[in-house]
Write a protein that holds these residues in place. Structure first.
Motif, PDB file in Angstrom:
ATOM      1  N   ALA A  79       0.861  -1.187   0.000  1.00 49.93           N
ATOM      2  CA  ALA A  79       0.000   0.000   0.000  1.00 49.93           C
ATOM      3  C   ALA A  79       0.896   1.235   0.000  1.00 49.93           C
ATOM      4  O   ALA A  79       1.938   1.246   0.654  1.00 49.93           O
ATOM      5  N   PRO A  80       0.503   2.285  -0.750  1.00 50.32           N
ATOM      6  CA  PRO A  80       1.410   3.423  -0.943  1.00 50.32           C
ATOM      7  C   PRO A  80       1.607   4.301   0.296  1.00 50.32           C
ATOM      8  O   PRO A  80       2.607   5.000   0.378  1.00 50.32           O
ATOM      9  N   THR A  81       0.666   4.293   1.226  1.00 49.54           N
ATOM     10  CA  THR A  81       0.844   5.112   2.440  1.00 49.54           C
ATOM     11  C   THR A  81       0.396   4.299   3.649  1.00 49.54           C
ATOM     12  O   THR A  81      -0.332   3.307   3.511  1.00 49.54           O
ATOM     13  N   LEU A  82       0.779   4.776   4.822  1.00 49.94           N
ATOM     14  CA  LEU A  82       0.377   4.096   6.056  1.00 49.94           C
ATOM     15  C   LEU A  82      -1.138   4.137   6.213  1.00 49.94           C
ATOM     16  O   LEU A  82      -1.770   3.166   6.631  1.00 49.94           O
ATOM     17  N   LYS A  83      -1.731   5.283   5.820  1.00 48.72           N
ATOM     18  CA  LYS A  83      -3.184   5.409   5.925  1.00 48.72           C
ATOM     19  C   LYS A  83      -3.882   4.358   5.068  1.00 48.72           C
ATOM     20  O   LYS A  83      -4.779   3.658   5.522  1.00 48.72           O
ATOM     21  N   ARG A  84      -3.439   4.215   3.813  1.00 40.97           N
ATOM     22  CA  ARG A  84      -4.078   3.233   2.919  1.00 40.97           C
ATOM     23  C   ARG A  84      -3.842   1.811   3.409  1.00 40.97           C
ATOM     24  O   ARG A  84      -4.675   0.934   3.229  1.00 40.97           O
ATOM     25  N   LEU A  88      -6.782  -0.768   4.242  1.00 40.18           N
ATOM     26  CA  LEU A  88      -6.868  -2.062   3.547  1.00 40.18           C
ATOM     27  C   LEU A  88      -6.854  -3.222   4.541  1.00 40.18           C
ATOM     28  O   LEU A  88      -7.608  -4.192   4.401  1.00 40.18           O
ATOM     29  N   LEU A  89      -6.014  -3.094   5.579  1.00 39.76           N
ATOM     30  CA  LEU A  89      -5.991  -4.127   6.623  1.00 39.76           C
ATOM     31  C   LEU A  89      -7.367  -4.270   7.261  1.00 39.76           C
ATOM     32  O   LEU A  89      -7.855  -5.392   7.459  1.00 39.76           O
ATOM     33  N   ALA A  90      -7.988  -3.125   7.560  1.00 41.17           N
ATOM     34  CA  ALA A  90      -9.305  -3.159   8.211  1.00 41.17           C
ATOM     35  C   ALA A  90     -10.328  -3.800   7.290  1.00 41.17           C
ATOM     36  O   ALA A  90     -11.192  -4.568   7.727  1.00 41.17           O
ATOM     37  N   LYS A  91     -10.228  -3.507   6.009  1.00 42.56           N
ATOM     38  CA  LYS A  91     -11.187  -4.052   5.051  1.00 42.56           C
ATOM     39  C   LYS A  91     -11.019  -5.566   4.935  1.00 42.56           C
ATOM     40  O   LYS A  91     -11.997  -6.326   4.992  1.00 42.56           O
ATOM     41  N   VAL A  92      -9.784  -6.002   4.812  1.00 44.57           N
ATOM     42  CA  VAL A  92      -9.534  -7.442   4.674  1.00 44.57           C
ATOM     43  C   VAL A  92      -9.953  -8.168   5.955  1.00 44.57           C
ATOM     44  O   VAL A  92     -10.517  -9.261   5.916  1.00 44.57           O
ATOM     45  N   GLN A  93      -9.718  -7.542   7.098  1.00 46.13           N
ATOM     46  CA  GLN A  93     -10.137  -8.143   8.372  1.00 46.13           C
ATOM     47  C   GLN A  93     -11.661  -8.270   8.424  1.00 46.13           C
ATOM     48  O   GLN A  93     -12.196  -9.287   8.882  1.00 46.13           O
ATOM     49  N   ASP A  94     -12.354  -7.257   7.923  1.00 50.16           N
ATOM     50  CA  ASP A  94     -13.825  -7.340   7.840  1.00 50.16           C
ATOM     51  C   ASP A  94     -14.252  -8.551   7.026  1.00 50.16           C
ATOM     52  O   ASP A  94     -15.180  -9.267   7.399  1.00 50.16           O
ATOM     53  N   GLU A  95     -13.601  -8.768   5.891  1.00 51.69           N
ATOM     54  CA  GLU A  95     -13.989  -9.889   5.024  1.00 51.69           C
ATOM     55  C   GLU A  95     -13.800 -11.205   5.762  1.00 51.69           C
ATOM     56  O   GLU A  95     -14.639 -12.112   5.665  1.00 51.69           O
ATOM     57  N   GLY A  96     -12.706 -11.315   6.523  1.00 54.57           N
ATOM     58  CA  GLY A  96     -12.508 -12.508   7.349  1.00 54.57           C
ATOM     59  C   GLY A  96     -13.655 -12.656   8.340  1.00 54.57           C
ATOM     60  O   GLY A  96     -14.205 -13.750   8.527  1.00 54.57           O
ATOM     61  N   GLY A  97     -14.054 -11.537   8.954  1.00 53.35           N
ATOM     62  CA  GLY A  97     -15.180 -11.556   9.891  1.00 53.35           C
ATOM     63  C   GLY A  97     -16.463 -11.991   9.206  1.00 53.35           C
ATOM     64  O   GLY A  97     -17.219 -12.806   9.736  1.00 53.35           O
ATOM     65  N   HIS A  98     -16.694 -11.483   7.990  1.00 53.67           N
ATOM     66  CA  HIS A  98     -17.907 -11.859   7.257  1.00 53.67           C
ATOM     67  C   HIS A  98     -17.937 -13.374   7.026  1.00 53.67           C
ATOM     68  O   HIS A  98     -18.960 -14.019   7.186  1.00 53.67           O
TER      69      HIS A  98
END
Ligand SMILES: [Fe+2]
Ligand SMILES: [Fe+2]
Lengths: 333, 95
Positions: A79-84, A88-98
């Motif tokens: 990912a190009p920045t720490l923010k992104r 992205l980590l939060a999004k992928v973690q959500d998918e694992g949760g789903h």
């Protein structure tokens, strides 16, 4: 979530229990509940075919969430920045949760987690074909959020009212989280579109590659769909083609604001229909990918199996640790 | 056959003080401590809770859905248990 209507005919097993005469009263009660728009709960009587359809759909849906972590996880370290990266980590973690909410919902139907995982790993169970495409550039991460999660949201919202309580409740939780996924993707793309000409080109290239697979996520045309019982049972409330049309109509304006072209020369507003017309979908490609011949099918499954096998000793050690602790406690008592 | 699957735990979350713990789903975990940790990761990624209960799924005793009539129907005709059963004069009906 990424359910896709995978309306693939299933081999007929024994006659559904609901047809047996001794179950006629139960069947009538079940039908009445469905007709009244009520919910079926885990321990309630249900026709065998209803149970099997749900197990298949919910587990395919769970597998899609889990496999769906792979194409995006691929970009976490780049990912190009720490923010992104944090987003992205939060999004992928959500998918694992789903995936986990949905496995839990499927398990209420009397199937074990291990059986479900085994069905995925052996290739018997399907997952959404969209994840068998590669993520080639950072722009793909934005386009997945915008189009793939966007298509998933269209598919998912009607499922929040599906007739099986545990599935409906899992979907409510999932839908609450999906909006972030789509918005972060669009936001990522907006940022790139304000960048260099090369970055804008990357976005357009990603849109060109993901557009058709995204609209295939709604599954075969209604006239070619085989699971009509899903509608009667209140599992599928809106048809594949209607959902796809809604998605296309919603996306056109978003593409315009973003400043990209959707790669379909036949895409245009049809005043008479009040909808956008769009070109023919390449179903041969769809069925090839569903059938295991997409670019990444082999890699995706291999990655899942490897993760499962590499983690086996941890799962066993944790169980053994608890067994010993419980034994110590019994001795002390 | 040797059991390899982690046991199932039911998860209950109190979304904020003043409210009941509410069932929100289940997780697999080898022990109580990890069940709590897994439940936190799976069900409270956006501050959905201030307190979590995990209960071994096999410890839950549930009523039989087929027993619904004998368990719950007897309350149906006891309408005098509700305040609306009593028609009072308008002047005092807010009682
Ligand atoms: Fe998801
Ligand atoms: Fe998502």
């Amino acid at each position: 979530m990424y359910t896709q209507a995978l309306d693939i005919p299933q081999p007929k097993r024994d006659e559904p229990a609901g047809r047996a005469p001794e179950n006629a009263a139960y069947q009538a009660e079940f039908d009445a509940k469905i007709d009244a728009g009520g919910y079926i709960e885990a321990k309630d009587w249900m026709p065998e075919a209803y149970r099997r359809t749900l197990i298949r759909q919910i587990s395919q849906h769970a597998h899609s969430e889990i496999v769906g972590m792979l194409p995006e996880g691929n970009w976490i370290t780049r990912a190009p920045t720490l923010k992104r990266k944090a987003i992205l980590l939060a999004k992928v973690q959500d998918e694992g949760g789903h995936g986990l909410y949905l496995y839990a919902a499927a398990e209420t139907l009397g199937v074990s987690r291990d059986e479900l995982v085994e069905a995925l790993h052996s290739g018997r169970a399907k997952y959404s074909s969209i994840f068998n495409y590669p993520t080639l550039t950072w722009a793909d991460i934005g386009v997945i959020g915008w189009l793939v999660d966007g298509a998933a949201i269209m598919n998912q919202i009607p499922l929040c009212k599906c007739s099986y309580g545990p599935y409906a409740r899992a979907m409510v939780r999932i839908c609450k989280e999906e909006s972030f996924h789509q918005r972060q993707g669009y936001d990522l793309l907006l940022t790139m579109m304000r960048g260099t000409a090369e970055q804008r080109e990357m976005v357009q290239d990603a849109v060109n590659r993901w557009w058709w697979p995204s609209i295939m996520m709604f599954g075969p045309h209604d006239k070619d769909s085989v699971h009509t019982e899903s509608a009667r049972w209140g599992i599928k409330r809106i048809s594949n083609d209607d959902l796809r049309q809604k998605f296309v109509d919603a996306t056109v304006k978003q593409a315009e604001v973003l400043g990209v072209t959707l790669p379909d020369p036949e895409l245009k507003w049809n005043e008479a229909r009040g909808h956008h017309d769009f070109g023919a979908i390449d179903w041969d490609e769809f069925w090839a990918v569903v059938g295991g011949h997409g670019q990444c099918n082999v890699d995706r499954l291999a990655a899942r199996v490897e993760a499962w096998e590499d983690g086996a000793w941890v799962r066993e050690a944790a169980l053994e640790h608890e067994r010993k602790r419980a034994a110590r406690e019994r001795r002390a008592a | 056959m040797e059991r390899k699957e982690w046991p199932l735990w039911e998860v209950f979350v109190r979304s904020r003080n003043g409210l009941d713990h509410k069932h929100c789903g289940s997780v697999h975990a080898p022990d109580a401590k990890l069940a709590l940790q897994v439940a936190r990761d799976v069900y409270t990624r956006r501050q959905e809770g201030v307190s979590i209960w995990v209960v071994p799924a096999e410890a839950i005793v549930a009523s039989d859905p087929d027993a619904k009539p004998e368990l719950f129907d007897p309350a149906e005709d006891k309408i005098y248990r509700h305040p609306t059963f009593y028609k009072l004069p308008d002047e005092v009906n807010h009682m």
